[in-house]
Design an enzyme around this catalytic site. Structure first.
Site, PDB file in Angstrom:
ATOM      1  N   HIS A  96       0.830  -1.207   0.000  1.00  0.00           N
ATOM      2  CA  HIS A  96       0.000   0.000   0.000  1.00  0.00           C
ATOM      3  C   HIS A  96       0.865   1.257   0.000  1.00  0.00           C
ATOM      4  O   HIS A  96       0.585   2.213  -0.735  1.00  0.00           O
ATOM      5  CB  HIS A  96      -0.943  -0.028   1.219  1.00  0.00           C
ATOM      6  N   PHE A 121       5.365  19.658  -3.263  1.00  0.00           N
ATOM      7  CA  PHE A 121       5.267  18.314  -2.697  1.00  0.00           C
ATOM      8  C   PHE A 121       5.844  18.321  -1.280  1.00  0.00           C
ATOM      9  O   PHE A 121       7.048  18.440  -1.074  1.00  0.00           O
ATOM     10  CB  PHE A 121       6.059  17.349  -3.585  1.00  0.00           C
TER      11      PHE A 121
END
Length: 160
Positions: A96, A121
């Site tokens: 994940h 970011f």
């Protein structure tokens, strides 16, 4: 990259454009909120320290880091000069972590290519909680602060 010997959260205000006339959007993940909250504090403090008006900072929250891309896109549409995407993904026992990190980084890259408003970011991608703590106000500084300085510089480029 911040390391124990290099803390990039320190900045020279004289080398940064004044942020008074810029509007900023910040989208922050609610997942790992002790980390993302500290990053948000670092970002907003640096923006205000560099002249941004509190009324020119719009903050929205999204459930997790995966949703940062959509939140960033929405903020790009709200007459801001730069967006900061704040999240924290900590490696677990499954893949994940990899899928979320790749999707978010590619999504933010795509927003930067396709639209005129830069997206910064500020997503920690750490192997463990201690690394995230170290980068959200700990020994490696605060990546939220660094993202705010990048947002100011990119807002100046956008408006030049």
């Amino acid at each position: 990259m911040a390391t124990a010997s290099t803390n990039l959260s320190h900045y020279d205000k004289n080398a940064i454009p004044n942020a008074k006339n810029f509007r900023f959007g910040i989208v922050v993940s609610e997942w790992n909120d002790s980390i993302t909250g500290a990053l948000l504090d670092g970002a907003t403090s640096a923006l205000i320290d560099c002249g941004a008006l509190d009324s020119n900072i719009e903050i929205i929250k999204v459930p997790g880091s995966f949703e940062l891309v959509y939140g960033s896109k929405k903020l790009q549409q709200r007459n801001v000069d730069a967006v900061i995407a704040i999240g924290s993904v900590i490696r677990g026992e499954t893949e994940h972590f990899t899928f979320v990190c790749e999707a978010v980084s590619q999504g933010i890259k795509d927003l930067n290519i396709l639209n005129e408003v830069p997206v910064i970011f500020c997503v920690l991608t750490d192997d463990n909680l201690q690394q995230a703590i170290d980068r959200s106000g700990g020994i490696h500084g605060n990546k939220g602060t660094e993202a705010a300085i990048a947002a100011i510089k990119m807002a100046a480029i956008k408006n030049s």
